[in-house]
Design a protein around this motif. Structure first.
Motif, short mmCIF file in Angstrom:
data_model
loop_
_atom_site.label_atom_id
_atom_site.label_comp_id
_atom_site.label_asym_id
_atom_site.label_seq_id
_atom_site.Cartn_x
_atom_site.Cartn_y
_atom_site.Cartn_z
N PRO B 239 29.55 11.03 1.11
CA PRO B 239 30.69 11.42 0.28
C PRO B 239 30.34 12.66 -0.53
N PHE B 240 31.33 13.23 -1.19
CA PHE B 240 31.11 14.41 -2.00
C PHE B 240 29.97 14.12 -2.98
N PRO B 241 28.88 14.89 -2.90
CA PRO B 241 27.72 14.59 -3.72
C PRO B 241 27.85 14.99 -5.19
N GLY B 242 28.93 15.65 -5.52
CA GLY B 242 29.11 16.11 -6.89
C GLY B 242 28.63 17.53 -7.06
N PRO B 243 29.20 18.22 -8.05
CA PRO B 243 28.89 19.64 -8.20
C PRO B 243 27.46 19.93 -8.60
N ASP B 244 26.73 18.92 -9.12
CA ASP B 244 25.34 19.18 -9.54
C ASP B 244 24.33 18.89 -8.45
N ALA B 245 24.79 18.46 -7.29
CA ALA B 245 23.86 18.16 -6.20
C ALA B 245 23.18 19.43 -5.72
N GLN B 246 21.93 19.30 -5.33
CA GLN B 246 21.17 20.47 -4.85
C GLN B 246 21.28 20.59 -3.34
#
Lengths: 227, 246
Positions: B239-246
């Protein structure tokens, strides 16, 4: 009087500039740990919750025409609108399946033996099983994904999945392809086989394809349309 | 082979446009009179009617350089069902994608209530991508463009349910970067879109041929590298890992 106004505007503009610069610096790689220690970026909360998931499901269902209810609602041995997360955790413990709560309302299980679901071994191991629950903690959406198969294994598994589905639900309203190994050995869209069922209270889809990254793969989907 | 290319291409384009639109663009109060490039100028009636002339076989569209490989009696655009036909396919794909837990997570803005300011609605995304495909197929649509949702056109009443304002569709490739789409997620998206499009061939308004698919694919293929995050190219679906994912 005028110089006073200009000075105030300059101060305000400077403050805004400093704030923007600070936000930008905080998001730089070297400052990421500091940002995290402060609670992280407020924009990072852009994730799904059961509320958004339910919204997505309703939007999708609203676009689906259906006029009759399903004769059965198979869902990998679980019961749509009945099974709870507690039930799933108990099942996972009993069958020694690796399951984790991916987020609120979503449990994902990895490398699931079909026998653990009471399904024939011919269906092959499931790379990922997703179980999604509504706001009342009832199962409403299930998905399995198998990838990196060879065409023969994919065909065997697909037939083992689709056969019983057709037995229970009848011929699919929409379908393409025959899930044969030769078809799954083709590339891209030439390899696609699919069956799609739409009922007023149930949705089921099985699609097999030789995917760009993962080779022959099978995607199963069973969803409640009851609300 | 051509069919294969088209489905992958269409799927790629669907992914690109939908996900791009999901986190891009701007919304503003509707003002159809000031939006000449809106979808309203390419409604279902105009789409079908124009397909036999201005976007005829052998021509190249301004946006995609599509050469029509179909028979002389119709155009690629018309075989795709014109604007209404393309929109119907887009709607069907979006509905199917939103049923998938992982894919739906990339549309968190569209399924939020209300849709956060500055983000398009699902209807606006659908219309935006319809214009993209219509343009690529040689139709009168343009892309990038601004779509307008009114009770009178662009988006059908059943889709729009009212005035949803205007929406500027931006470059689809740039927008994918923050979504951190993995190779596995891309595959899943392609499978879903491909299943819908394949099962729809030969039904309703769709009379496109295998050659047509290859034609469209020429414009749409090759976008995968722009869609999938290089660091996630070999990653499984997620799923969308979130904007802070590297």
């Amino acid at each position: 009087m005028r110089s006073n106004l200009v000075r105030r505007l300059a101060i305000a503009a400077t403050a805004v500039g400093v704030a923007i610069a600070a936000i930008g610096v905080a998001h730089a790689p070297f400052a990421r740990s500091l940002l995290m220690s402060m609670g992280g970026c407020p924009m990072a909360g852009a994730r799904m919750t059961p509320v958004e998931s339910e919204s997505a499901r309703r939007i999708a269902l609203s676009a689906i025409p259906a006029s009759v209810s399903a004769p059965a609602r198979p869902a990998l041995g679980f019961s749509l609108d009945v099974t709870t997360p507690v039930d799933v955790r108990a099942w996972a413990d009993r069958e020694r399946v690796d399951c984790k709560q991916s987020r609120e309302g979503l449990i994902k299980c990895a490398d699931v033996r079909p026998e653990a679901l009471g399904l024939p071994a011919a269906e092959g191991r499931i790379d990922e099983l997703s179980l999604e629950f509504n706001g009342q903690a009832r199962l409403v959406n299930t998905t399995t994904y198998r990838s990196h198969l060879n065409p023969e294994a994919a065909a065997t598994a697909a037939h083992a999945i689709v056969g019983p589905l057709v037995d229970q639900l009848g011929p699919a309203e929409k379908h393409a392809g025959d899930f044969a190994a030769a078809k799954l050995a083709a590339s891209g869209a030439e390899s696609i086989s699919t069956v799609m069922y739409r009922f007023t209270d149930y949705v089921a889809d099985v699609t097999a394809m030789n995917t760009p990254s993962g080779g022959p793969a099978i995607l199963e989907h069973y969803m409640s349309a009851r609300d | 082979m051509n069919k294969n290319r088209l489905i992958v291409g269409l799927g790629t384009a669907f992914g690109a446009a939908l996900a791009a639109a999901a986190c891009s663009s701007s919304s503003s109060p509707s003002n159809p009179a000031t939006e000449p490039d809106s979808g309203g100028t390419s409604s279902s009636s105009s789409g079908g009617g124009s397909s036999s002339s201005s976007s005829g076989g052998g021509s190249s569209s301004s946006s995609g350089g599509v050469t029509d490989a179909g028979d002389a009696g119709s155009t690629l655009y018309s075989r795709l069902g014109g604007h209404a036909g393309i929109r119907g396919a887009v709607d069907a794909v979006v509905a199917q994608e939103l049923m998938n837990t992982d894919i739906a997570s990339y549309f968190f803005n569209q399924v939020a209530t209300p849709v956060p300011a500055g983000h398009p609605t699902a209807e606006q995304i659908e219309e935006c991508f319809t214009d993209f495909l219509g343009s690529a197929a040689g139709g009168p649509e343009t892309y990038p463009t601004t779509v307008v949702t009114t009770d009178a056109g662009t988006v059908t009443a059943s889709d729009a349910g009212g005035d949803a304002g205007t929406f500027l569709c931006r470059d689809m490739m740039v927008i994918h970067q923050p979504l951190k789409i993995s190779g596995g997620t891309f595959d899943e998206f392609i499978m879903i879109a491909g299943g819908v499009l394949t099962s729809a061939m030969g039904t309703g308004p769709y009379t496109y041929t295998t050659a047509d698919i290859g034609t469209v694919a020429g414009v749409l293929t090759g976008a995968r590298s722009a869609i999938v995050d290089t660091n996630q190219a070999d990653a499984a679906l997620q799923p969308f890992p979130g904007p802070d994912a590297q």
